[in-house]
Design an enzyme around this catalytic site. Structure first.
Site, PDB file in Angstrom:
ATOM      1  N   TYR A   1      44.104  34.669  33.295  1.00  0.00           N
ATOM      2  CA  TYR A   1      43.748  35.371  34.542  1.00  0.00           C
ATOM      3  C   TYR A   1      44.680  34.971  35.681  1.00  0.00           C
ATOM      4  O   TYR A   1      45.051  35.803  36.518  1.00  0.00           O
ATOM      5  CB  TYR A   1      42.285  35.091  34.906  1.00  0.00           C
ATOM      6  CG  TYR A   1      41.323  35.745  33.934  1.00  0.00           C
ATOM      7  CD1 TYR A   1      40.964  37.078  34.077  1.00  0.00           C
ATOM      8  CD2 TYR A   1      40.823  35.044  32.843  1.00  0.00           C
ATOM      9  CE1 TYR A   1      40.117  37.694  33.171  1.00  0.00           C
ATOM     10  CE2 TYR A   1      39.969  35.654  31.922  1.00  0.00           C
ATOM     11  CZ  TYR A   1      39.631  36.975  32.099  1.00  0.00           C
ATOM     12  OH  TYR A   1      38.794  37.587  31.189  1.00  0.00           O
TER      13      TYR A   1
ATOM     14  N   ARG B   1      24.035  42.075  34.693  1.00  0.00           N
ATOM     15  CA  ARG B   1      23.744  43.428  35.162  1.00  0.00           C
ATOM     16  C   ARG B   1      22.866  44.276  34.267  1.00  0.00           C
ATOM     17  O   ARG B   1      22.505  45.390  34.631  1.00  0.00           O
ATOM     18  CB  ARG B   1      25.062  44.168  35.422  1.00  0.00           C
ATOM     19  CG  ARG B   1      25.771  43.685  36.665  1.00  0.00           C
ATOM     20  CD  ARG B   1      27.192  44.163  36.680  1.00  0.00           C
ATOM     21  NE  ARG B   1      27.872  43.601  35.509  1.00  0.00           N
ATOM     22  CZ  ARG B   1      29.149  43.763  35.241  1.00  0.00           C
ATOM     23  NH1 ARG B   1      29.896  44.500  36.026  1.00  0.00           N
ATOM     24  NH2 ARG B   1      29.690  43.209  34.178  1.00  0.00           N
TER      25      ARG B   1
HETATM   26  O1  CP3 Z   1      26.207  33.475  30.881  1.00  0.00           O
HETATM   27  C1  CP3 Z   1      25.675  33.544  31.994  1.00  0.00           C
HETATM   28  O2  CP3 Z   1      24.663  34.236  32.255  1.00  0.00           O
HETATM   29  C2  CP3 Z   1      26.248  32.666  33.095  1.00  0.00           C
HETATM   30  C3  CP3 Z   1      27.186  33.264  33.957  1.00  0.00           C
HETATM   31  C4  CP3 Z   1      28.581  33.659  33.490  1.00  0.00           C
HETATM   32  C5  CP3 Z   1      29.286  34.728  34.113  1.00  0.00           C
HETATM   33  N1  CP3 Z   1      30.555  34.743  33.643  1.00  0.00           N
HETATM   34  C6  CP3 Z   1      28.721  35.615  35.139  1.00  0.00           C
HETATM   35  C7  CP3 Z   1      29.401  36.897  35.441  1.00  0.00           C
HETATM   36  C8  CP3 Z   1      29.455  33.090  32.563  1.00  0.00           C
HETATM   37  C9  CP3 Z   1      29.208  31.956  31.572  1.00  0.00           C
HETATM   38  C10 CP3 Z   1      30.707  33.774  32.681  1.00  0.00           C
HETATM   39  C11 CP3 Z   1      31.906  33.415  31.883  1.00  0.00           C
HETATM   40  C12 CP3 Z   1      33.110  34.241  32.021  1.00  0.00           C
HETATM   41  N2  CP3 Z   1      33.612  34.827  33.149  1.00  0.00           N
HETATM   42  C13 CP3 Z   1      34.034  34.467  30.981  1.00  0.00           C
HETATM   43  C14 CP3 Z   1      33.933  33.906  29.593  1.00  0.00           C
HETATM   44  C15 CP3 Z   1      32.921  34.613  28.761  1.00  0.00           C
HETATM   45  C16 CP3 Z   1      33.268  36.032  28.414  1.00  0.00           C
HETATM   46  O3  CP3 Z   1      32.462  36.911  28.779  1.00  0.00           O
HETATM   47  O4  CP3 Z   1      34.308  36.250  27.797  1.00  0.00           O
HETATM   48  C17 CP3 Z   1      35.067  35.276  31.489  1.00  0.00           C
HETATM   49  C18 CP3 Z   1      36.260  35.788  30.717  1.00  0.00           C
HETATM   50  C19 CP3 Z   1      34.797  35.477  32.865  1.00  0.00           C
HETATM   51  C20 CP3 Z   1      35.641  36.207  33.878  1.00  0.00           C
HETATM   52  C21 CP3 Z   1      34.956  37.405  34.384  1.00  0.00           C
HETATM   53  N3  CP3 Z   1      33.868  37.364  35.224  1.00  0.00           N
HETATM   54  C22 CP3 Z   1      35.271  38.764  34.135  1.00  0.00           C
HETATM   55  C23 CP3 Z   1      36.402  39.242  33.240  1.00  0.00           C
HETATM   56  C24 CP3 Z   1      34.347  39.525  34.829  1.00  0.00           C
HETATM   57  C25 CP3 Z   1      34.350  41.030  34.958  1.00  0.00           C
HETATM   58  C26 CP3 Z   1      33.822  41.684  33.757  1.00  0.00           C
HETATM   59  C27 CP3 Z   1      32.389  41.981  33.928  1.00  0.00           C
HETATM   60  O5  CP3 Z   1      31.599  41.689  33.038  1.00  0.00           O
HETATM   61  O6  CP3 Z   1      32.073  42.522  35.017  1.00  0.00           O
HETATM   62  C28 CP3 Z   1      33.448  38.645  35.487  1.00  0.00           C
HETATM   63  C29 CP3 Z   1      32.284  39.002  36.337  1.00  0.00           C
HETATM   64  C30 CP3 Z   1      30.965  38.420  35.995  1.00  0.00           C
HETATM   65  N4  CP3 Z   1      30.751  37.114  35.620  1.00  0.00           N
HETATM   66  C31 CP3 Z   1      29.703  39.080  36.075  1.00  0.00           C
HETATM   67  C32 CP3 Z   1      28.733  38.135  35.740  1.00  0.00           C
HETATM   68  C33 CP3 Z   1      27.235  38.335  35.728  1.00  0.00           C
HETATM   69  C34 CP3 Z   1      29.492  40.517  36.521  1.00  0.00           C
HETATM   70  C35 CP3 Z   1      29.915  40.677  37.941  1.00  0.00           C
HETATM   71  C36 CP3 Z   1      28.933  41.372  38.843  1.00  0.00           C
HETATM   72  O7  CP3 Z   1      27.727  41.064  38.868  1.00  0.00           O
HETATM   73  O8  CP3 Z   1      29.412  42.204  39.609  1.00  0.00           O
END
Ligand code: CP3
Length: 343
Positions: A153, A27
């Site tokens: 989670y 984002r």
């Molecule tokens: O790295 C990259 O660009 C690849 C994509 C990627 C995402 N999530 C996309 C994402 C990867 C490798 C992850 C890993 C992930 N997801 C983790 C481990 C890494 C870390 O950040 O600790 C965890 C804990 C998650 C679970 C998760 N997904 C959460 C807690 C959230 C909400 C928090 C937030 O940042 O919004 C997500 C959503 C998420 N995953 C988004 C993205 C781009 C944002 C959601 C959106 O676009 O609305």
């Protein structure tokens, strides 16, 4: 140049380190937000191979990173195992929390590979796009969440404050909890094996919540299931590089490396540079820049980048953040980062 990131994971040392950023598609990029707005929800983006491929490529076109990370999420695994998972706008992930051993026993009835097939298709599309757009020196990274982090989670029902619910579950129902970790380790290994089969060059295991565990639990809940995954993957793909990112692993990192069998260590921003350098004498290491420093940009960013580069001189090191990029980060600051890492 060939694949400098992959080569670093195999032990090569470069004057200018390979560079990518955790959460590099996301984002902070207006072009990501535009694609995201065209989707019904976040999971819809994760399961749409054309759109997921497109957002994977976006940060490469802007910054020419040395790594492309598959666009997906760690929470597609509980979804594939049959748990209800959804993302609430402005809040984050929500899951129908597992409350008992019975809930654990219900998981994994279907074929995870059928559910995850769109991810495999995405990998195929990204492989094509990397060639088509001449990113042939870019290392393609697959990933999954660790059993412990994904379980937080699944049992907390979303992001957690103090991990009280999952620890209470683990201590009250130790057998059922062990069963859950085993199921996750086993299916996640199969998932990563399939990602590798589809063509990623290496994989990263995200253990974002490893840092909340005591010594005993770190051994049982983090190291043991990760080791099972590494063994299972290596039985099929013997020499695939595996990056283990046990965020907050701190004092336990040497044990984590020795006992899981991962190839390389992801390092968060709380680890002193002298410690990261020492670890770099044992295995390839990646990470450490505080994402808030990147968000701030300017002098503090330049000084931090230079300090890390000087410290890591002479060991196999991949430049990265200590955890995912903050969504408030100005894209210009990422440009500054690239300039200073490569100067
Ligand atoms: O790295 C990259 O660009 C690849 C994509 C990627 C995402 N999530 C996309 C994402 C990867 C490798 C992850 C890993 C992930 N997801 C983790 C481990 C890494 C870390 O950040 O600790 C965890 C804990 C998650 C679970 C998760 N997904 C959460 C807690 C959230 C909400 C928090 C937030 O940042 O919004 C997500 C959503 C998420 N995953 C988004 C993205 C781009 C944002 C959601 C959106 O676009 O609305």
């Amino acid at each position: 140049m060939s694949k400098n990131l992959l080569n670093t994971l195999q032990g090569n040392v470069y004057d200018v380190p390979a560079l990518w950023m955790m959460r590099q598609a996301g984002r902070y990029l207006p072009e990501y937000k535009q694609v995201r707005a065209s989707c019904d929800g976040f999971l819809d983006l994760c399961y749409n191979p054309n759109k997921a491929c497109e957002v994977t490529m976006q940060p490469l076109r802007r910054y020419g990173f040395d790594g492309a990370i598959l666009f997906s999420d760690i929470l597609v695994m509980p979804h594939a195992l049959g748990q209800n998972v959804w993302f609430e706008e402005g809040i984050g992930p929500k899951l129908k929390a597992l409350k008992s051993g019975d809930d654990v026993a219900q998981l994994g009835q279907g074929d995870i590979h059928v559910h995850l097939n769109p991810v495999y298709e995405t990998i195929d599309k990204i492989k094509g796009a990397l060639v088509q757009e001449s990113f042939t020196d870019t290392t393609f990274i697959g990933f999954a969440g660790s059993p412990w982090t994904v379980a937080t989670y699944m049992i907390e029902g979303g992001s957690s404050r103090n991990f009280g619910t999952i620890k209470n579950f683990a201590y009250t129902y130790p057998e059922q909890f062990a069963q859950l970790l085993h199921l996750l380790a086993d299916t996640t290994a199969d998932y990563l094996i399939q990602q590798i089969h589809c063509g990623v060059d290496c994989v990263q295991i995200f253990d974002s919540w490893a840092g909340v565990l005591n010594e005993q639990d770190f051994a049982q809940f983090c190291i043991a299931p990760t080791r099972h995954m590494v063994d299972k993957i290596r039985a099929v793909h013997g020499d695939i590089p595996i990056i283990g990112f046990a965020r907050g692993g701190g004092y336990y990192l040497p044990n984590y490396y020795a006992q899981t069998g991962v190839t390389a260590l992801g390092i968060d921003e709380t680890v002193p540079l002298s410690v990261m350098k020492k670890l770099g004498g044992i295995c390839p290491v990646q990470g450490n820049l505080d994402p808030q420093v990147l968000r701030a940009g300017g002098d503090i960013l330049r000084d931090s980048v230079m300090r890390i580069r000087e410290s890591m001189d002479g060991v196999p090191y991949v430049f990265n953040l200590g955890r995912g990029i903050e969504k408030e980060t100005p894209p210009d600051h990422v440009e500054q980062l690239v300039k200073w890492v490569r100067s």
